[in-house]
Scaffold this motif. Structure first.
Motif, PDB file in Angstrom:
ATOM      1  N   VAL A 152       4.589   2.532   2.078  1.00 10.84           N
ATOM      2  CA  VAL A 152       5.721   2.835   0.978  1.00 10.84           C
ATOM      3  C   VAL A 152       6.149   4.190   1.849  1.00 10.84           C
ATOM      4  O   VAL A 152       7.428   4.515   2.251  1.00 10.84           O
ATOM      5  N   GLU A 153       5.186   4.931   2.171  1.00 12.58           N
ATOM      6  CA  GLU A 153       5.456   6.592   2.688  1.00 12.58           C
ATOM      7  C   GLU A 153       6.181   6.215   4.058  1.00 12.58           C
ATOM      8  O   GLU A 153       6.975   7.172   4.465  1.00 12.58           O
ATOM      9  N   GLU A 157      -1.030  -1.104  -6.028  1.00 11.30           N
ATOM     10  CA  GLU A 157      -1.738  -1.946  -5.093  1.00 11.30           C
ATOM     11  C   GLU A 157      -2.318  -3.187  -5.548  1.00 11.30           C
ATOM     12  O   GLU A 157      -2.555  -4.114  -4.936  1.00 11.30           O
ATOM     13  N   SER A 187       0.836  -1.176  -0.130  1.00  8.49           N
ATOM     14  CA  SER A 187       0.077  -0.028  -0.021  1.00  8.49           C
ATOM     15  C   SER A 187       0.862   1.417   0.031  1.00  8.49           C
ATOM     16  O   SER A 187       2.016   1.112   0.296  1.00  8.49           O
ATOM     17  N   ARG A 188       0.301   2.465  -0.398  1.00 10.88           N
ATOM     18  CA  ARG A 188       1.089   3.704  -0.428  1.00 10.88           C
ATOM     19  C   ARG A 188       1.591   4.154   0.914  1.00 10.88           C
ATOM     20  O   ARG A 188       2.400   4.572   1.321  1.00 10.88           O
ATOM     21  N   SER A 245       7.914  10.988  -3.260  1.00 13.91           N
ATOM     22  CA  SER A 245       7.094  11.399  -4.291  1.00 13.91           C
ATOM     23  C   SER A 245       7.360  10.808  -5.729  1.00 13.91           C
ATOM     24  O   SER A 245       6.504  10.579  -6.571  1.00 13.91           O
ATOM     25  N   THR A 294       3.333   3.180  -7.196  1.00 15.36           N
ATOM     26  CA  THR A 294       2.867   2.045  -6.543  1.00 15.36           C
ATOM     27  C   THR A 294       1.499   1.476  -7.402  1.00 15.36           C
ATOM     28  O   THR A 294       1.027   2.209  -7.948  1.00 15.36           O
TER      29      THR A 294
END
Length: 410
Positions: free
Chosen positions: A98-99, A116, A94-95, A110, A114
């Motif tokens: 990652v973040e 998912e 998921s984003r 940035s 991704t």
């Protein structure tokens, strides 16, 4: 994919179910069937695919690929001179994962793309390759082994996200706990109370006891047959109610997860009776029976099968659907009217009829007469007798005794 079969957190037995592609995960779950207590998937992809297909009937979890696993993959990517970790494509995770990982490393996310949504190997690989060819990314991080192989063959700089040893240990421990809890829950004591309104209602005049005895005997025999299939025990409480003791696992299987009334369909089809059912669970027989009586009271109060099952904490489980009516609701004559018309044409006081003879008396087809007779049974105005078994093929002749006593003095 690993499937755990555990009676306690430890020890447990692991059954490996290998597949070439994550799309096969659901099929592997179906093939293993109910012989496992929990499912452990190697990554989020097969877990999601199996979950969406609706084949999971036991608790399930998967090995986490975010957190330390993603951080380790980024470290390996940084060692590859072709890959800039700030400009990569990444699948499955998921984003948010990652973040979080990039924030821990102090890197901007940035420039990270991704994907998912799980998909076929070719579709996911084509996504990564397209992003590289367009110059948007410098390489790919993938959680899918087949995608990693295809990208490597295509010359795409690729790093596979692999689970860490700690993540595997944590997932195994979680799966074992889920399996143990499931096993304990499945063996939880369950009591079923079955009441027959037709046998509960008194008649105004003394009626031959033979008919009720025959009906009770047939009903008891049917309940014993059904209980044997569930490894349950059944015995009569009084003239109109029965108690069945089983486990939660066997009862859930017989009721489609407590969505269907147990025994009711077969009793209705073979004996023409409607029943009231209450299911209760508890740590002791006393608690389970108390919850079953509470569920039965709700059923009787609402005249529906709502809240017919109560768990050991006293909470209502998934309510069962309303039992289908025996006759179409529109234009249906009242039972007492039908009984009065039949009683007026009885020959010599004989109160035993079947669909053919009732049809002649009422001037309707045997099929319609059969429906009307079942209406009388539902309203307690007739008793279905055990089917008259004959060597001839076809449907056995079903006899009914009309309870003309309920019409009062004529």
């Amino acid at each position: 994919m690993l499937m755990g079969h555990a009676a306690a957190p430890v020890p447990c037995r692991l059954v490996a179910a290998a597949y070439r592609d994550e799309q096969e995960a659901a099929d592997k779950v179906v093939r293993l069937g109910p012989g496992v207590d929990a499912c452990l998937f190697a990554s989020p992809v097969p877990y999601e695919l199996a979950k969406r297909s609706g084949v999971l009937t036991v608790p399930a979890t998967h090995v986490q690929l975010g957190g330390p696993a993603l951080t380790a993959a980024l470290a390996r990517a940084a060692l590859d001179e072709r890959i800039d970790p700030r400009r990569i494509s990444l699948d499955v995770l998921s984003r948010a994962d990652v973040e979080e990982a990039y924030a821990d490393l102090g890197l901007p996310a940035s420039g990270v793309l991704t994907r998912e949504e799980p998909g076929a190997t070719g579709t996911v690989a084509a996504y990564h390759e397209r992003m590289l060819r367009q110059g948007t990314t410098t390489g790919a991080l993938t959680c899918l082994p087949a995608v990693a192989d295809r990208l490597t063959t295509a010359g795409v700089p690729t790093v596979r996200v692999r689970p860490t040893s700690a993540a595997v240990r944590t997932a195994l421990h979680t799966a074992a706990l889920l399996g143990a809890h499931h096993r304990l829950e499945e063996s939880q004591l369950t009591v079923v109370l079955v009441e027959v309104p037709t046998l509960r209602e008194p008649v105004r005049r003394a009626a031959p006891r033979y008919w009720r005895d025959e009906l009770r005997l047939s009903l008891h025999r049917l309940l014993v047959q059904e209980a044997n299939r569930m490894h349950a025990v059944v015995w009569a409480i009084d003239d109109h109610s029965y108690l069945v003791t089983a486990t939660r696992g066997s009862m859930a299987g017989a009721t489609d997860g407590f969505r269907v009334l147990p025994f009711a369909a077969r009793i209705r089809d073979e004996l023409g009776l409607s029943v009231e059912v209450g299911v209760g669970m508890g740590r002791t027989t006393h608690d389970a029976e108390a919850h079953a009586r509470a569920a039965l009271a709700r059923t009787q109060a609402g005249k529906q099968a709502q809240g017919f099952a109560v768990d050991r904490e006293g909470r209502t489980l998934v309510p069962a659907p309303r039992m289908p009516p025996q006759l179409p609701g529109q234009g249906r004559p009242k039972g007492t009217e039908v009984l009065a018309r039949l009683a007026a044409k009885l020959d010599g006081g004989d109160t035993i009829v079947d669909a053919e003879s009732a049809g002649r008396m009422l001037g309707v087809t045997p099929r319609t007469a059969r429906r009307l007779l079942r209406t009388l049974v539902d309203e307690g105005l007739a008793w279905p007798l055990p089917p008259n078994r004959t060597p001839q093929p076809g449907r056995p002749r079903q006899l009914y005794r009309l309870i003309v006593e309920k019409l009062g003095p004529r």
